[in-house]
Design a protein around this motif. Structure first.
Motif, PDB file in Angstrom:
ATOM      1  N   PRO A  22      83.218 -36.035  95.752  1.00  0.00           N
ATOM      2  CA  PRO A  22      81.781 -36.561  95.340  1.00  0.00           C
ATOM      3  C   PRO A  22      81.371 -37.778  96.018  1.00  0.00           C
ATOM      4  O   PRO A  22      81.849 -38.541  95.942  1.00  0.00           O
ATOM      5  N   LYS A  23      79.934 -37.672  96.520  1.00  0.00           N
ATOM      6  CA  LYS A  23      79.425 -38.703  97.450  1.00  0.00           C
ATOM      7  C   LYS A  23      79.078 -39.821  96.649  1.00  0.00           C
ATOM      8  O   LYS A  23      79.243 -41.144  96.636  1.00  0.00           O
ATOM      9  N   LEU A  24      78.371 -39.599  95.496  1.00  0.00           N
ATOM     10  CA  LEU A  24      77.936 -40.685  94.584  1.00  0.00           C
ATOM     11  C   LEU A  24      78.947 -41.379  93.590  1.00  0.00           C
ATOM     12  O   LEU A  24      79.728 -40.291  92.998  1.00  0.00           O
ATOM     13  N   ARG A  25      79.029 -42.500  93.595  1.00  0.00           N
ATOM     14  CA  ARG A  25      80.166 -43.140  92.809  1.00  0.00           C
ATOM     15  C   ARG A  25      79.979 -42.512  91.186  1.00  0.00           C
ATOM     16  O   ARG A  25      81.087 -42.393  90.795  1.00  0.00           O
ATOM     17  N   THR A  26      78.755 -42.314  90.794  1.00  0.00           N
ATOM     18  CA  THR A  26      78.581 -42.063  89.416  1.00  0.00           C
ATOM     19  C   THR A  26      78.976 -40.525  89.068  1.00  0.00           C
ATOM     20  O   THR A  26      79.197 -40.284  87.877  1.00  0.00           O
ATOM     21  N   ASP A  27      79.316 -39.799  90.047  1.00  0.00           N
ATOM     22  CA  ASP A  27      79.842 -38.149  90.009  1.00  0.00           C
ATOM     23  C   ASP A  27      81.219 -38.241  90.035  1.00  0.00           C
ATOM     24  O   ASP A  27      81.777 -37.062  89.827  1.00  0.00           O
ATOM     25  N   LYS A  66      85.113 -38.499  89.107  1.00  0.00           N
ATOM     26  CA  LYS A  66      85.628 -38.607  87.764  1.00  0.00           C
ATOM     27  C   LYS A  66      87.396 -39.114  87.840  1.00  0.00           C
ATOM     28  O   LYS A  66      87.812 -39.481  89.063  1.00  0.00           O
ATOM     29  N   ASN A  67      87.912 -39.341  86.694  1.00  0.00           N
ATOM     30  CA  ASN A  67      89.122 -39.808  86.848  1.00  0.00           C
ATOM     31  C   ASN A  67      90.032 -38.703  87.508  1.00  0.00           C
ATOM     32  O   ASN A  67      89.997 -37.459  87.360  1.00  0.00           O
ATOM     33  N   GLY A  68      90.824 -39.284  88.458  1.00  0.00           N
ATOM     34  CA  GLY A  68      91.683 -38.562  89.423  1.00  0.00           C
ATOM     35  C   GLY A  68      91.164 -38.286  90.696  1.00  0.00           C
ATOM     36  O   GLY A  68      91.742 -37.893  91.778  1.00  0.00           O
ATOM     37  N   ASP A  69      89.773 -38.582  90.949  1.00  0.00           N
ATOM     38  CA  ASP A  69      89.141 -38.623  92.114  1.00  0.00           C
ATOM     39  C   ASP A  69      89.971 -40.128  93.027  1.00  0.00           C
ATOM     40  O   ASP A  69      90.042 -40.801  92.331  1.00  0.00           O
ATOM     41  N   PRO A  70      89.850 -40.083  94.289  1.00  0.00           N
ATOM     42  CA  PRO A  70      90.392 -41.009  94.866  1.00  0.00           C
ATOM     43  C   PRO A  70      89.131 -42.353  94.707  1.00  0.00           C
ATOM     44  O   PRO A  70      87.874 -41.966  94.507  1.00  0.00           O
ATOM     45  N   PHE A  71      89.729 -43.303  94.678  1.00  0.00           N
ATOM     46  CA  PHE A  71      88.918 -44.590  94.827  1.00  0.00           C
ATOM     47  C   PHE A  71      88.204 -44.691  96.193  1.00  0.00           C
ATOM     48  O   PHE A  71      89.095 -44.731  97.207  1.00  0.00           O
ATOM     49  N   ILE A  72      87.202 -44.837  96.301  1.00  0.00           N
ATOM     50  CA  ILE A  72      86.333 -45.050  97.608  1.00  0.00           C
ATOM     51  C   ILE A  72      86.364 -46.765  97.849  1.00  0.00           C
ATOM     52  O   ILE A  72      85.569 -47.313  97.131  1.00  0.00           O
ATOM     53  N   MET A  73      86.831 -47.108  98.839  1.00  0.00           N
ATOM     54  CA  MET A  73      86.823 -48.435  99.488  1.00  0.00           C
ATOM     55  C   MET A  73      86.539 -48.710 100.837  1.00  0.00           C
ATOM     56  O   MET A  73      86.477 -47.579 101.655  1.00  0.00           O
ATOM     57  N   VAL A  74      85.586 -49.852 100.859  1.00  0.00           N
ATOM     58  CA  VAL A  74      85.365 -49.992 102.418  1.00  0.00           C
ATOM     59  C   VAL A  74      85.333 -51.580 102.661  1.00  0.00           C
ATOM     60  O   VAL A  74      85.794 -52.387 101.694  1.00  0.00           O
ATOM     61  N   GLY A  75      85.594 -51.908 103.832  1.00  0.00           N
ATOM     62  CA  GLY A  75      85.660 -53.247 104.581  1.00  0.00           C
ATOM     63  C   GLY A  75      85.250 -53.236 105.719  1.00  0.00           C
ATOM     64  O   GLY A  75      84.911 -52.314 106.365  1.00  0.00           O
ATOM     65  N   GLY A  76      85.501 -54.450 106.635  1.00  0.00           N
ATOM     66  CA  GLY A  76      85.056 -54.690 107.654  1.00  0.00           C
ATOM     67  C   GLY A  76      83.735 -55.562 107.746  1.00  0.00           C
ATOM     68  O   GLY A  76      83.233 -55.922 106.796  1.00  0.00           O
ATOM     69  N   ASP A 120      75.910 -47.112  96.297  1.00  0.00           N
ATOM     70  CA  ASP A 120      75.671 -45.907  95.486  1.00  0.00           C
ATOM     71  C   ASP A 120      76.874 -45.023  95.641  1.00  0.00           C
ATOM     72  O   ASP A 120      77.285 -44.121  94.738  1.00  0.00           O
ATOM     73  N   PHE A 121      77.903 -45.228  96.675  1.00  0.00           N
ATOM     74  CA  PHE A 121      78.709 -44.264  97.205  1.00  0.00           C
ATOM     75  C   PHE A 121      80.099 -44.926  97.049  1.00  0.00           C
ATOM     76  O   PHE A 121      81.175 -44.184  97.090  1.00  0.00           O
ATOM     77  N   VAL A 122      80.191 -46.464  97.121  1.00  0.00           N
ATOM     78  CA  VAL A 122      81.661 -46.817  97.164  1.00  0.00           C
ATOM     79  C   VAL A 122      81.967 -47.630  95.772  1.00  0.00           C
ATOM     80  O   VAL A 122      81.236 -47.971  95.044  1.00  0.00           O
ATOM     81  N   ASP A 123      83.286 -47.437  95.463  1.00  0.00           N
ATOM     82  CA  ASP A 123      83.798 -48.002  94.277  1.00  0.00           C
ATOM     83  C   ASP A 123      84.257 -49.623  94.479  1.00  0.00           C
ATOM     84  O   ASP A 123      83.885 -50.532  93.535  1.00  0.00           O
ATOM     85  N   ILE A 124      85.002 -49.773  95.584  1.00  0.00           N
ATOM     86  CA  ILE A 124      85.492 -51.031  95.811  1.00  0.00           C
ATOM     87  C   ILE A 124      84.998 -51.563  97.162  1.00  0.00           C
ATOM     88  O   ILE A 124      85.218 -50.866  98.212  1.00  0.00           O
ATOM     89  N   VAL A 125      84.468 -52.834  97.298  1.00  0.00           N
ATOM     90  CA  VAL A 125      84.592 -53.593  98.526  1.00  0.00           C
ATOM     91  C   VAL A 125      85.545 -54.548  98.860  1.00  0.00           C
ATOM     92  O   VAL A 125      85.628 -55.418  97.924  1.00  0.00           O
ATOM     93  N   VAL A 126      86.198 -54.657 100.043  1.00  0.00           N
ATOM     94  CA  VAL A 126      87.013 -55.775 100.140  1.00  0.00           C
ATOM     95  C   VAL A 126      86.452 -56.616 101.561  1.00  0.00           C
ATOM     96  O   VAL A 126      85.942 -56.122 102.287  1.00  0.00           O
ATOM     97  N   LEU A 127      86.303 -58.003 101.251  1.00  0.00           N
ATOM     98  CA  LEU A 127      85.695 -58.680 101.829  1.00  0.00           C
ATOM     99  C   LEU A 127      86.531 -59.710 102.654  1.00  0.00           C
ATOM    100  O   LEU A 127      87.554 -60.481 101.865  1.00  0.00           O
ATOM    101  N   GLY A 128      86.697 -59.654 104.055  1.00  0.00           N
ATOM    102  CA  GLY A 128      87.586 -60.608 104.755  1.00  0.00           C
ATOM    103  C   GLY A 128      88.582 -59.745 105.324  1.00  0.00           C
ATOM    104  O   GLY A 128      88.698 -58.440 105.496  1.00  0.00           O
ATOM    105  N   GLU A 129      89.594 -60.711 105.705  1.00  0.00           N
ATOM    106  CA  GLU A 129      90.870 -60.055 106.475  1.00  0.00           C
ATOM    107  C   GLU A 129      91.845 -59.195 105.441  1.00  0.00           C
ATOM    108  O   GLU A 129      92.129 -59.697 104.471  1.00  0.00           O
TER     109      GLU A 129
END
Length: 619
Positions: free
Chosen positions: A130-135, A137-147, A158-167
């Protein structure tokens, strides 16, 4: 994914080697282990682009050192492959195991370019996630972004669960290891949900949870307030850096692709950060402070990389490679030890003001690689505005040295649309190109023949977060086109080739670079109307984006062309990169006066990094 399915569809696509995996130095683990954490490292562009990204190799290597975590690579399939996957109901899969990533624990995207955002949505759709974070459910992958683009990730919130900032070498592993402990507690069976995991990691420096914050807007569209809606979230999210570059893991077994990629060579990272302070350059600000690898560590790394890859070229990589304090030592070592094996050395980021004939002589002993300089602007006034640190005689001296040593071509990179730019500054670009011709004639005689050429390349200025120019507006498309046509007329010469970047993609890059959360709906609508591979000119369609903006009552000029005031709230004000806003304002005011700020290696310019917890004591 069944092997027979892959064989069937690969016969119908242009470059099947993009999708088969099993390249030299790839990692493989037993996916039958119930305790194995599955991590998909996704690069939202073609294989050839993603395989040339050093940061992806670094993360792939460092994460896979943990036996309990399997990091696998995923790239955006080309359109022909996507068509085959959809026709045959094949979900997006990882190259190492060929298993669908919808069943992984983490699906992490590298954000290097704003025009790849629609590819992220397309990859999620291909994967059945599911593209939208709110859609989700438990068991779906966690969508993470960095860079680098993650420092303003609000258009993707609206789409990501976790953002990692830095190296990410340490940061990503900390997040995954916390997940490892959490998932072994069987949280879903015990009545807990995804929110419980957010609470476990929100206190890690560098972790940003978009759902823990919200924005309020004025009627004119500007940001009114930024609020925490979860009290455990930090007021400011602080980026993470690696303190000791000698101790951090580096991919000494670089993956060797079956097909040619954009950067098909060993990449040896000398240092991170930059002290030059170019006012348009986001990387020079967000990657501070400067941290070098030692000469001894570099020797160890490069010996192992050569043994493990078979490459015949070594590229010395950093934001300003020739500023490395031991540049002579490392180039001497590489030439002395590897020239006889026909292994060449390239320096991709030479500066005009410290171009060394001795250095150039050393690196051309095996083969003469291309010679590229970036004056960035045509006049001294303009170079002072952007704080380039390059002066009138630097280009003449560098070209004289190069042409004396046998080079017969040169590439000169410039940026147009910079703050305070006039047509006199564009005339300066022409004058520098013709100066190159004159210098060549001085060295080699008046007859140019057919072997000499100057390539002049211009890109369009895009105001980026965390730079002194983040308050400036971008030139309109028509203004950029007028300037490009002006230069085309003035660069007509048999020895000059003029190349320029499309202004329409630069417009949308600027929109998303300084954009806020309201752009999430624009992004989704544009994707649903067919937008993808927007960084590729043949696929980009501005009309789609304009329709998506209009549908959501948003104006691209509001984001791209509007001048900002110093008291305006930005979508990224809750992120701490170490450099203070006061420093950026001071640099912007100096730019208006065309006044340079000296390289901070010669004395601290009080950018804030040295007194901030991020970089205290490292400068």
């Amino acid at each position: 994914m069944k092997r027979v399915d892959l064989k069937k569809i690969l016969k119908r696509v242009e470059k099947p080697s993009r999708y088969i995996g099993n390249e030299l130095n790839t990692t493989h683990k037993d996916t039958r282990s119930v305790d194995l954490i599955r991590y998909a490292h996704c690069f939202p562009d073609l294989y050839e682009i993603g395989m040339s990204h050093l940061g992806s190799h670094i993360l792939y290597n460092s994460i896979n050192l943990d036996e309990d975590i399997f990091c696998e690579r995923v790239y955006a399939p080309a359109l022909d492959m996507e068509e085959q996957m959809r026709e045959n109901n094949i979900g997006l899969f990882a190259l190492e195991s060929r298993e669908e990533i919808r069943y992984f624990d983490f699906v992490a995207f590298t954000l290097q370019y704003e025009m790849c955002y629609t590819n992220i949505l397309n990859m999620m759709d291909l994967a059945g996630i599911p593209k939208l974070r709110t859609d989700r459910k438990n068991g779906d992958p966690f969508i993470m972004v960095g860079g680098s683009c993650a420092y303003n990730s609000e258009p993707l919130s609206d789409f990501v669960d976790i953002v990692v900032l830095g190296e990410g070498e340490e940061l990503n592993l900390e997040v995954i290891n916390e997940y490892k402990k959490w998932i072994r507690e069987k949280p879903y069976e015990n009545g807990k949900n995804r929110e419980d995991f957010y609470q476990r990691i929100v206190g890690i420096d560098g972790v940003y949870i978009p759902s823990y914050y919200e924005f309020e807007y004025y009627e004119d569209g500007m940001i009114k307030e930024f609020n925490k809606i979860n009290p455990i979230a930090p007021d400011k999210v602080r980026k993470r850096i690696i303190n000791d570059m000698d101790r951090v893991e580096y991919p000494e077994k670089l993956i060797v692709p079956y097909i040619e990629t954009v950067h098909d060579r060993i990449v040896l990272e000398l240092f991170r950060g930059c002290t030059r302070g170019c006012r348009f350059c986001q990387a020079g600000m967000i990657y501070r402070p400067i941290r070098e690898k030692s000469f001894e560590r570099l020797k160890e790394i490069v010996n192992n990389m050569i043994d493990n890859t078979g490459y015949d070229e070594i590229s010395l990589s950093s934001l300003s490679t020739s500023d490395y304090s031991a540049i002579d030592d490392i180039t001497d070592y590489l030439v002395d030890n590897f020239a006889d094996e026909n292994i060449g050395v390239s320096l991709p980021s030479l500066r005009l003001d410290n171009f060394s004939m001795e250095l150039a002589e050393k690196v051309q002993q095996v083969r003469k690689t291309g010679l590229t300089f970036a004056p960035e602007a045509g006049t001294q006034r303009m170079r002072n505005v952007i704080n380039k640190g390059v002066h009138e005689n630097d280009l003449y001296d560098a070209l004289s040295k190069a042409f004396s040593m046998g080079w017969h071509s040169v590439k000169l990179y410039f940026m147009i649309g910079l703050p305070t730019e006039t047509y006199e500054d564009l005339d300066g670009i022409r004058e520098l190109a013709y100066q190159a011709i004159d210098v060549y004639k001085e060295i080699n005689g008046p007859r140019l023949g057919g072997k000499f050429n100057v390539t002049v390349s211009t890109s369009t200025f895009v105001p980026k977060p965390f730079t002194p120019f983040q308050w400036h507006g971008q030139d309109t498309n028509q203004m950029v086109k007028d300037k490009q046509n002006y230069l085309k007329d003035r660069l007509k010469h048999g020895c000059i080739k003029y190349a320029y970047h499309d202004s329409q993609t630069s417009l949308m890059e600027a929109v998303f670079a300084r954009g806020d959360r309201r752009l999430g709906k624009v992004l989704l609508d544009a994707y649903n109307m067919g937008a993808k591979f927007d960084g590729w000119g043949q696929h980009f369609n501005l009309e789609i984006w304009l329709k998506a903006m209009e549908k959501n009552n948003l104006d691209p000029s509001f984001y791209a062309h509007r001048q900002r005031e110093y008291d305006e709230k930005f979508p990224w004000d809750h992120v701490d990169v170490g450099v203070t806003k006061e420093f950026l304002i001071r640099e912007n005011e100096l730019a208006k006066q065309a006044t340079e700020t000296k390289d901070c290696r010669g004395g601290c310019n009080a950018c804030g990094v040295n007194t901030n917890d991020i970089g205290r004591g490292l400068c």
